[in-house]
Each structure stands twice: as structure tokens, then as C-alpha cells.
Write an enzyme that holds these catalytic residues in place. Structure first.
Site, PDB file in Angstrom:
ATOM      1  N   ASP A 170      -9.671   7.857  12.588  1.00  0.00           N
ATOM      2  CA  ASP A 170      -9.720   7.572  11.158  1.00  0.00           C
ATOM      3  C   ASP A 170     -10.362   6.199  10.924  1.00  0.00           C
ATOM      4  O   ASP A 170      -9.842   5.372  10.179  1.00  0.00           O
ATOM      5  CB  ASP A 170      -8.320   7.633  10.543  1.00  0.00           C
ATOM      6  CG  ASP A 170      -8.351   7.726   9.015  1.00  0.00           C
ATOM      7  OD1 ASP A 170      -9.403   8.116   8.460  1.00  0.00           O
ATOM      8  OD2 ASP A 170      -7.342   7.396   8.372  1.00  0.00           O
ATOM      9  N   VAL A 224       3.925   0.921   2.394  1.00  0.00           N
ATOM     10  CA  VAL A 224       3.886  -0.297   3.200  1.00  0.00           C
ATOM     11  C   VAL A 224       4.325  -1.451   2.310  1.00  0.00           C
ATOM     12  O   VAL A 224       3.798  -1.647   1.222  1.00  0.00           O
ATOM     13  CB  VAL A 224       2.475  -0.566   3.764  1.00  0.00           C
ATOM     14  CG1 VAL A 224       2.477  -1.851   4.601  1.00  0.00           C
ATOM     15  CG2 VAL A 224       1.992   0.608   4.601  1.00  0.00           C
ATOM     16  N   GLY A 282       0.825  -1.205   0.000  1.00  0.00           N
ATOM     17  CA  GLY A 282       0.000   0.000   0.000  1.00  0.00           C
ATOM     18  C   GLY A 282       0.855   1.248   0.000  1.00  0.00           C
ATOM     19  O   GLY A 282       2.053   1.201   0.271  1.00  0.00           O
ATOM     20  N   LYS A 311       5.838  -0.463   7.385  1.00  0.00           N
ATOM     21  CA  LYS A 311       5.450   0.869   6.924  1.00  0.00           C
ATOM     22  C   LYS A 311       6.692   1.751   6.960  1.00  0.00           C
ATOM     23  O   LYS A 311       7.320   1.904   8.002  1.00  0.00           O
ATOM     24  CB  LYS A 311       4.358   1.448   7.825  1.00  0.00           C
ATOM     25  CG  LYS A 311       3.849   2.802   7.389  1.00  0.00           C
ATOM     26  CD  LYS A 311       2.691   3.254   8.277  1.00  0.00           C
ATOM     27  CE  LYS A 311       2.111   4.568   7.817  1.00  0.00           C
ATOM     28  NZ  LYS A 311       0.968   4.985   8.685  1.00  0.00           N
ATOM     29  N   PHE A 359       3.029  10.076   2.709  1.00  0.00           N
ATOM     30  CA  PHE A 359       4.438  10.117   3.109  1.00  0.00           C
ATOM     31  C   PHE A 359       5.001   8.730   3.391  1.00  0.00           C
ATOM     32  O   PHE A 359       6.109   8.607   3.887  1.00  0.00           O
ATOM     33  CB  PHE A 359       4.597  10.975   4.374  1.00  0.00           C
ATOM     34  CG  PHE A 359       4.013  12.347   4.246  1.00  0.00           C
ATOM     35  CD1 PHE A 359       4.628  13.305   3.465  1.00  0.00           C
ATOM     36  CD2 PHE A 359       2.830  12.673   4.886  1.00  0.00           C
ATOM     37  CE1 PHE A 359       4.094  14.571   3.332  1.00  0.00           C
ATOM     38  CE2 PHE A 359       2.285  13.931   4.763  1.00  0.00           C
ATOM     39  CZ  PHE A 359       2.913  14.888   3.981  1.00  0.00           C
ATOM     40  N   GLY A 402       0.736   5.720   0.920  1.00  0.00           N
ATOM     41  CA  GLY A 402       0.080   6.905   1.480  1.00  0.00           C
ATOM     42  C   GLY A 402       0.824   8.133   1.019  1.00  0.00           C
ATOM     43  O   GLY A 402       1.679   8.066   0.136  1.00  0.00           O
TER      44      GLY A 402
END
Length: 198
Positions: A135, A26, A19, A41, A23, A21
Site C-alpha cells: 500500500d 489513530v 486520522g 491506532k 475499522f 480508517g
């Protein structure tokens, strides 16, 4: 196969990307000595200002504090001059978002109740420790089929709170935001969740 894996401080070999994001990336990781598969991560510290880096370290404190069967475990943190590596439990079953898409016609009620109860237990436990996730969304609930569990992950927006304290930070994913956050109002982090067995 060995050529596709890169190393992390001599402790983990890194494989495919799981994955991405803003910044962080993963990746699948494998412990050099034990062979255990993990999720790593990698946060690029060169892209973070001082405040964001400090907030990231506060989030790590929240992640270390929360040890629950329905929360993804943070095994260790490796801090280098340019990158912060968070070594976590690997979710083999994907996330709730993909699960929903695969079950377009719905799932059996008892299965849905079991998943939901596990998520609520995780949130309740966090609140008992005065940690608020901030979140909650399907992408941050992941499946562990061998354990028969769903677990809460990604404490990137988490924060510690005191009971009765109002929070004002606008954070989380816009599509899942509460009305208070969208209106720029303060919100209460100290509500209590009670869960009975399902």
C-alpha cells in the site's frame, strides 16, 4: 486539559484524533509515566470478522519484524476483548501527500532525491525480510523533521512472501494500484531494489 485525555489500560492518555480508517482511529497518545508522545491506532475488533482479525494480527507480525530507521516503529500492542491498540512512533511532520500539496511548485531536486532514497531504502529492507508493504502511497510516508527523515508507515496490507512466490490478493488503494492488481492477475513480490547513497 486533563479532562480531554482518555486512558488506555492505565498506560497511555489519549488526546485528539490524528486520522481515521474503515475499522480504526489513530489518536495522539501520551505515556503516563514518561510523557512520551506517540500515535495510538485503535482497531475496533467488534467490526472485524474472524478472517480480518487474523489478517490484522499477521500485519502486526510484519510491523514488529521491520525495524529500520525509515520505517515507523511499532512500540507495543495492547490487545483487549474489544479493541486492538497499536502504539507507534509519532510523525510530527505530517505525511507526503500534504507535503506535496504545500509544495505546489515542486521541491529542490536534492531534497526530493533524499526523500525518495529513504523510501526506497525502507522498501528494500522490507523485501530483504520477505515483507511486502502493498500500500505504498504518499499518505503512508510520514515526516520526522527532527531526525531529518521520512518513514514508511501503515502495514495494514502487508504480507510475508517467499522468493519466487506469486501473490494474488487484491489490496491497497485503488488510485495507486498496479495494472496486475486491477486486472486480477498474480503479481511478483520478490523483486530486488538496490540503493546507492544520495
Amino acid at each position: 486539559m486533563a479532562t480531554q485525555w482518555q486512558g488506555v489500560c492505565g498506560l497511555y492518555h489519549l488526546g485528539r484524533t490524528l486520522g481515521r480508517g474503515h475499522f480504526a482511529v489513530v489518536k495522539l497518545g501520551r505515556h503516563v509515566n514518561t510523557g512520551q508522545l506517540v500515535a495510538v491506532k485503535m482497531i475496533d475488533k467488534t467490526k472485524l470478522d474472524v478472517m480480518k482479525l487474523r489478517k490484522e494480527k499477521e500485519n502486526i507480525i510484519c510491523s514488529k519484524l521491520v525495524q529500520h530507521p525509515n520505517v515507523v516503529r511499532l512500540y507495543e500492542v495492547i490487545d483487549t476483548p474489544t479493541t486492538l491498540y497499536l502504539v507507534m512512533e509519532l510523525a510530527e511532520g505530517g505525511d507526503l501527500y500534504d507535503y506535496i500539496l504545500r509544495h505546489e511548485g515542486g521541491v529542490v531536486e536534492c531534497t526530493a532525491k533524499r526523500h525518495f532514497a529513504q523510501i526506497v531504502r525502507a522498501v528494500s529492507y522490507c523485501h530483504q525480510l520477505h515483507v511486502v508493504h502493498r500500500d505504498l502511497k504518499p499518505e503512508n510516508v510520514v515526516f520526522f523533521p527532527q531526525q531529518g527523515a521520512v518513514k514508511l508507515t501503515d502495514f495494514g496490507f502487508s504480507n510475508l512472501f517467499q522468493p519466487g512466490m506469486m501473490l494474488a490478493t487484491s489490496c491497497g488503494s485503488l488510485a495507486y494500484s498496479a495494472p496486475e492488481i486491477l486486472l486480477g492477475e498474480e503479481y511478483d513480490a520478490s523483486f530486488t531494489v538496490h540503493v546507492r547513497s544520495v
